[in-house]
Design an enzyme around this catalytic site. Structure first.
Site, mmCIF file in Angstrom:
data_model
loop_
_atom_site.group_PDB
_atom_site.id
_atom_site.type_symbol
_atom_site.label_atom_id
_atom_site.label_comp_id
_atom_site.label_asym_id
_atom_site.label_seq_id
_atom_site.Cartn_x
_atom_site.Cartn_y
_atom_site.Cartn_z
ATOM 1 N N ASP A 1 17.074 42.228 68.482
ATOM 2 C CA ASP A 1 17.418 43.544 67.929
ATOM 3 C C ASP A 1 16.231 44.137 67.177
ATOM 4 O O ASP A 1 16.205 44.183 65.941
ATOM 5 C CB ASP A 1 18.630 43.409 66.998
ATOM 6 N N GLU B 1 23.673 31.945 68.528
ATOM 7 C CA GLU B 1 22.880 31.042 67.652
ATOM 8 C C GLU B 1 23.714 29.867 67.158
ATOM 9 O O GLU B 1 23.100 28.839 66.850
ATOM 10 C CB GLU B 1 22.317 31.849 66.501
ATOM 11 N N ASP C 1 25.033 36.957 74.186
ATOM 12 C CA ASP C 1 24.541 37.398 72.878
ATOM 13 C C ASP C 1 25.187 36.505 71.808
ATOM 14 O O ASP C 1 26.038 35.666 72.117
ATOM 15 C CB ASP C 1 24.984 38.864 72.705
#
Ligand SMILES: *[C@@H]1O[C@H](CO)[C@@H](O)[C@H](O)[C@H]1NC(C)=O
Ligand SMILES: *[C@@H]1O[C@H](CO)[C@@H](O)[C@H](O)[C@H]1NC(C)=O
Ligand SMILES: *[C@@H]1O[C@H](CO)[C@@H](O)[C@H](O)[C@H]1NC(C)=O
Length: 952
Positions: free
Chosen positions: A590, A467, A464
């Protein structure tokens, strides 16, 4: 014809040509342009009152390059005398070079020595019956090029639209498109499968920790970057286009139809895939970038997750509740709650006994997936081991840039240039550099997983925040200052107050401007690290490679999984780039517990299959917000058809596992049993995708590319070429208006199960107590297994075949089977079985041929016990069955045929041992026809005796 009529024709043609000539935005910055600011830039102020988002400040005509010289397949271009680029000085000379890789055409535009993404595509070639040509044009002194499909002379790409700009940090390329049936580009939330060319829409692409917004049309950039699209041309042929560029970028879809692509670094390295079918385009694309990894068999099982478990006890309770409800489930997932204050490779105090629990899970055939974030707190042993192993982190370029107030807090980091940021852990973190060309970082990363796996025996890895996400960059009062679960760590500040070329490039793209500008803290570095950072010992600039962070982490993490578990398992990653699918799957981020998000997730899964990441799905029931019983039920029903199938929920939201509501539990059990029954088919689709390059879930137009009705059916999808799913995606709805393309279709759900359903639009019943509408296409043979509570247990159950014949009474299919967990190094050497199935309805009976075309050693399969055949015209003689010409007994107690439904169901324990021969032929004869005999007619009576008709 009078003057007035002439005038009308004139006006109409002007109107048309105006629509067909897109304009180039000369003032995309926030706060809008004024006539003064626009003209000061040398651009034209042209207000437009249509509601098509047409930019008002536009470039003057003639922007571009002229042809200077040509040498072979290299064209040297010179900046012409046309308008200049407002965002930097135009490169005076650029080169366009073309080459062929098989039937793939490559056009490279730019300058040697500029940044190119350090990706390692295998560039394998899948064959194509079609070829493409590169043509050039110099009308009006402007160089343009066209990609032409040789078979149809259609221009697939045509840059005669103009607008070519090339400068150090602003590059623009525009093209007309052959059709508006365009799919792809990502990662964005698309509310429709097909792009909309009726107005100007600019889609941002820059990896960002940004939850999808499905509530309204929003072109903001999400977690990954996919500069790839597919177009279905007017004759139904398809092609794909990939732009290998990893900088912050955007694409404007505009009337024409046309696209205007802009990026702020690198070169334009463009690849054209000729198809001609959509599935062939995908195959060519995936062979080129790398085919997707094969998930472990168990990874296709149902997963239960949530963020905000108070401890192990709650996780156990919820998993047990789901099991107690009889719902098939394979995987427990733990979010960051399991860690000691959110530090990777640690276990929290409320998780004592985790290791024992994992052993229990394993004993009951279940698996564990754990989350890991890339960033590592700068003050504990994992970080220390990284430094000792010479692992690299994303760094400041020079020591003078280091933010001393932060660095000096950490003795281990004090004398390094590591750029420290803030994520979930209590203290500052460093971001491992997975582009480290020495391999030290990747080695250390794997060793941390090996070490931790010995403590908690996880089976899969969820990555997770890659980025990478960083909290509070350039923000004096970041959100976590107001959180009671996070200390007020000093935020990262990048040099944005000057004119730093990386932090403050002249053109910042919609990825920034969507959020405003510097006055409201919108920078390229927002939510992430400073653009001026460096990787690979200074060889790479974060400004260029940021979009590759998730890709590079996935690659390193797949190796870490292999080394720590010795098995292939599965990795899922939030941030992705072309070829991420080779290493990981993806979940759609999300999302929010809303019906709109259920709908966009149906589209998103289809898009990620186009992108080569078929192990994909959404957070079932919705992550953010409070779900409802009905939404959760419908989402469970739909999610059961996505490869990655996980119910996940955010912290603070009420529990939403299916056991919470009896109706949801019942629907989930029903949906999951169907999924588990059809897993051999789903697995075989993944196997094909991994071995040859293919989609698993695919849009309908992939199978029916000449049927225009399929071009925008975003809420229906197919499993491979054989199964069509039409989920319920609207509230308070008990039916689905479904489109079945012209073909033979049978119902696979409660409504008229096993019967032929006429093609075209039809409304079918879909109450919450029924399976959602699912259909099987004629000519299919689907391998199944009798389902039970886990995939592990289901794999031991008998195989089944569902045969859905075409009009001619035939069918075919394939089953791939391996041990479900061995790492696939190469399909040439991988240990697997392949069985090919063929079925014929003959004039006298039926014949099923099973060819064992690839043999595995030491992988035994359960027997094939059930064969279900739809639309079989005649009652069989159950005594006539033979296998390879030897009579075989059919259990007539459990086998049935209905002359009304034409469904033949053959069930016999141990009917066929799939590995017992290279070719197995199961044959039978029809029962003799029942005839109505008129006993008073002696002629008929004699005929009856001669022909030995049976009397029923
Ligand atoms: C820019 O910001 C840095 C760090 O906050 C500060 O030290 C410097 O003085 C600022 N420069 C200008 C020109 O404002
Ligand atoms: C099925 O029938 C077709 C057409 O008659 C024939 O070509 C084919 O060989 C048959 N296949 C099997 C498996 O019997
Ligand atoms: C199927 O046949 C193979 C080869 O004869 C044999 O080894 C295997 O045990 C059989 N499997 C079953 C389930 O009977």
């Amino acid at each position: 014809m009078g003057k007035l009529q002439l005038l009308c024709i004139f006006l109409i043609s002007i109107g048309l040509s105006f629509q067909a000539s897109p304009v180039f935005d000369c003032f995309p910055e926030p706060n809008g342009a004024s006539q003064v600011s626009c003209e000061a830039r040398g651009c034209t102020w042209q207000p437009d009152s249509s509601n098509k988002n047409v930019p008002w400040c536009i470039f003057k005509d003639g922007v571009g390059y002229s042809l200077d010289s040509q040498s072979g397949s290299t064209y040297t271009l010179r900046k012409n005398n046309g308008p200049k680029n407002p965002w930097g000085s135009d490169a005076l000379e650029i080169k366009v070079t073309t080459k062929s890789i098989g039937n793939i055409l490559n056009v490279h535009i730019g300058q040697a020595g500029r940044y190119e993404p350090p990706v390692d595509f295998p560039k394998d070639v899948a064959s194509s019956s079609e070829t493409l040509s590169f043509k050039t044009d110099t009308t009006n002194g402007l160089f343009s090029f066209q990609i032409v499909r040789d078979s149809s002379y259609r221009k697939l790409f045509d840059t005669s639209l103009g607008g070519l700009i090339f400068s150090d940090k602003f590059i623009q390329l525009a093209t007309y498109l052959p059709s508006s049936n365009m799919y792809g580009w990502g990662e964005n939330t698309h509310q429709s499968l097909k792009h909309d060319f009726s107005k100007y829409l600019t889609w941002a692409m820059f990896a960002r920790d940004q939850p999808p917004n499905s509530g309204s049309l929003d072109t903001v950039n999400l977690y990954g970057v996919h500069p790839y699209y597919m177009i279905v041309e007017p004759d139904g042929k398809a092609h794909g286009v990939l732009i290998v560029n990893s900088n912050a970028q955007e694409v404007t879809t505009a009337p024409g139809p046309s696209i205007i692509y802009r990026t702020i670094g690198g070169n334009l390295d463009i690849y054209f895939f000729p198809g001609p079918t959509p599935e062939q385009v995908t195959q060519q694309y995936l062979k080129f970038i790398g085919t997707p990894f094969l998930p472990a068999y168990w990874a296709l099982g149902y997963q239960l997750s949530r963020y905000g478990y108070t401890g192990l006890d709650e996780m156990k309770t919820r998993i047990q509740a789901v099991k107690d409800a009889g719902i098939p489930i394979d995987i427990g997932v733990a979010d960051i709650d399991y860690m000691q204050r959110y530090k990777d490779f640690t276990t929290g105090d409320n998780w004592a006994g985790f290791s024992d629990y994992v052993n229990q899970m394993h004993a009951s055939g279940m698996k564990l997936i754990l989350i890991f974030d890339p960033a590592v707190e700068a003050d504990y042993d994992s970080f220390q081991r990284a430094l000792s192993a010479n692992a690299k982190f994303i760094e400041w370029e020079s020591s003078s840039q280091v933010q001393r107030d932060i660095q000096n807090l950490y003795p281990m980091a004090k004398d390094t240039k590591i750029m420290l940021g803030v994520v979930w852990p209590d203290k500052h973190v460093g971001f491992p550099d997975f582009l480290d060309s020495t391999g030290n970082t990747q080695k250390w990363w794997a060793s941390e997983f090996v070490r931790y796996q010995k403590e908690i025996g996880f089976d899969g890895i969820w990555i997770d925040m890659n980025e990478p996400s960083n909290f509070g960059t350039n923000d004096a009062h970041p959100w976590y200052f107001d959180s009671d679960d996070h200390p007020n760590d000093a935020p990262l500040f990048c040099p944005t107050n000057g004119s730093n070329e990386w932090e403050m490039p002249p053109y910042k793209t919609r990825a920034v401007w969507k959020f405003g500008d510097a006055s409201n803290n919108a920078f390229l570095a927002s939510n992430t690290l400073c653009m001026l950072g460096v990787q690979d010992n200074g060889a790479q600039r974060f400004y260029n490679v940021k979009n590759l962070y998730g890709w590079s982490e996935a690659k390193a993490t797949q190796q870490a999984l292999f080394q720590s578990t010795g098995k292939r398992g599965a990795v899922v990653s939030r941030s992705t780039y072309p070829s991420s699918g080779k290493y990981a799957g993806h979940w759609l981020g999300d999302n929010t517990a809303r019906w709109e998000d259920l709908r966009t997730s149906v589209i998103g899964a289809q898009e990620f299959n186009l992108f080569g990441i078929p192990y994909v799905g959404s957070d079932v029931c919705g992550f953010i917000g409070t779900t409802t019983e009905e939404l959760c039920l419908r989402w469970q029903q739909m999610g059961a058809f996505h490869s990655f199938f996980r119910n996940h929920n955010t912290i603070g939201a009420p529990a939403q596992d299916p056991a919470i509501w009896p109706t949801v539990a019942a629907a989930t059990k029903q949906a999951n049993l169907f999924r588990y029954q059809y897993l051999p088919y789903l697995f075989s689709l993944h196997f094909t995708a991994s071995k040859d390059g293919a989609t698993v879930i695919r849009p309908l137009f992939f199978e029916f590319p000449t049927d225009e009705e399929t071009y925008d059916l975003g809420y229906q999808f197919m499993w491979g070429s054989s199964i069509l799913v039409a989920p319920v995606v609207y509230q308070n709805t008990n039916s689905v208006h479904v489109y079945l393309p012209t073909d033979v279709w049978y119902s696979l759900f409660d409504y008229k199960y096993g019967s032929l359903i006429s093609p075209g639009f039809t409304t079918v019943s879909a109450p919450t107590t029924s399976r959602i509408p699912v259909f099987v296409r004629g000519m299919s043979i689907i391998p199944r297994q009798t389902p039970t509570i886990t995939t592990t247990a289901t794999r031991l159950n008998p195989f089944e075949l569902l045969i859905a014949p075409c009009e001619m009474g035939r069918g075919k299919g394939v089953l791939y089977w391996d041990d479900g967990e061995t790492i696939v190094n190469s399909f040439n050497t991988h240990n697997y079985h392949q069985f090919d199935f063929l079925f014929n309805t003959t004039t006298t009976g039926g014949r099923l041929t099973i060819t064992h075309s690839r043999k595995a050693s030491n992988i035994n399969l359960p027997t094939l016990d059930i064969i279900e055949i739809f639309n079989f015209p005649n009652a069989p003689d159950f005594k006539s069955f033979t296998i390879n010409n030897i009579k075989t007994n059919i259990n007539v107690q459990t086998s049935t045929y209905s002359g009304v439904t034409k469904r033949l169901y053959i069930q016999t324990t141990g009917l066929i041992n799939l590995t017992s021969a290279d070719t197995i032929i199961l044959e039978w004869s029809n029962a003799a026809k029942a005839v109505k005999v008129d006993l008073s007619n002696p002629e008929k009576l004699a005929a009856l005796e001669n022909n030995k008709y049976e009397l029923f």
